[in-house]
Design a protein around this motif. Structure first.
Motif, short mmCIF file in Angstrom:
data_model
loop_
_atom_site.label_atom_id
_atom_site.label_comp_id
_atom_site.label_asym_id
_atom_site.label_seq_id
_atom_site.Cartn_x
_atom_site.Cartn_y
_atom_site.Cartn_z
N PRO A 34 56.66 -9.86 34.05
CA PRO A 34 55.45 -9.16 33.68
C PRO A 34 54.80 -8.28 34.71
N LEU B 5 49.26 -12.11 29.25
CA LEU B 5 50.55 -12.53 29.25
C LEU B 5 50.80 -13.67 30.39
N ALA C 104 53.37 -7.71 24.45
CA ALA C 104 52.88 -8.69 25.38
C ALA C 104 51.54 -9.68 24.75
N GLY D 289 49.10 -7.30 30.35
CA GLY D 289 50.01 -8.14 31.28
C GLY D 289 49.09 -9.37 31.72
#
Length: 203
Positions: A97, A115, A178, A112
């Protein structure tokens, strides 16, 4: 969710290859480290905008991740080997990621970060459960012979690798994917908290 079935499929050929490598003097820790280097290469390629090419070292790294356990079973499992394996796994799962965030920070940064937060939370519940399970002498081989107690969940290793493959093939879809996958990781982690409440009651 898919790991149990996947283990039944991949363990026999991995064990054969693991015995072959062990007979040639290849150690499990070396296989773990090779897999980690390959995974970090994949993350670097993603960061540079080559997500399609990154699939090759990414998949090779996951092959090595399965092989290290097979080599260990053919020789001798060690506590350090189990520690190294899970540590390198977490590094890999965070690096991919991160590669997408570095590739386009403005577009991918928030998704991101969400995530990675979900991975962090999910990993904490996984390791916390494993520690308590070890303390109580609990064992399971539903996902193969492991150094740690592996709890199942909505999302496991198989789903995460499939998710990474999809991201590499369609990087422009990183943001919605994500957010969605991160939400499912939170659900997985929360379900493990509920399970821990039932399995490890107070008192």
């Amino acid at each position: 969710m898919l790991d149990r079935g996947m283990r039944r499929l991949i363990d026999p050929p991995l064990d054969r290859l693991g015995r072959l490598l062990a007979s040639r003097g290849v150690g499990a820790d070396a296989v773990t480290l090779i897999g980690t280097v390959l995974g970090l290469m994949a993350a670097a390629l993603i960061a540079l905008g080559h997500s399609g090419i990154a699939l090759l070292p990414l998949l090779a790294s996951r092959l090595a991740d399965g092989l290290d356990g097979a080599v260990a079973r053919a020789t001798a499992k060690t506590d350090f080997g189990g520690f190294l394996d899970i540590t390198c796994d977490f590094l890999f799962y965070g690096a991919i990621p991160l590669g997408f965030v570095v590739m386009d920070p403005a577009a991918n940064g928030a998704a991101g970060a969400f995530l990675l937060t979900s991975f962090y939370f999910n990993g904490a519940t996984f390791l916390g459960f494993a520690i308590l399970a070890e303390r109580r002498g609990m064992e399971t081989r539903a996902r193969g012979m492991k150094s740690l107690y592996f709890t199942g969940g909505l999302l496991e290793g198989t789903e995460t690798i499939a998710f990474f493959v999809v991201l590499c093939l369609w990087p422009d879809w990183f943001v919605p994917l994500a957010w969605g996958f991160g939400a499912l990781c939170f659900i997985t982690a929360l379900s493990r908290v509920v399970l821990a409440k039932k399995v490890f009651p107070p008192g």
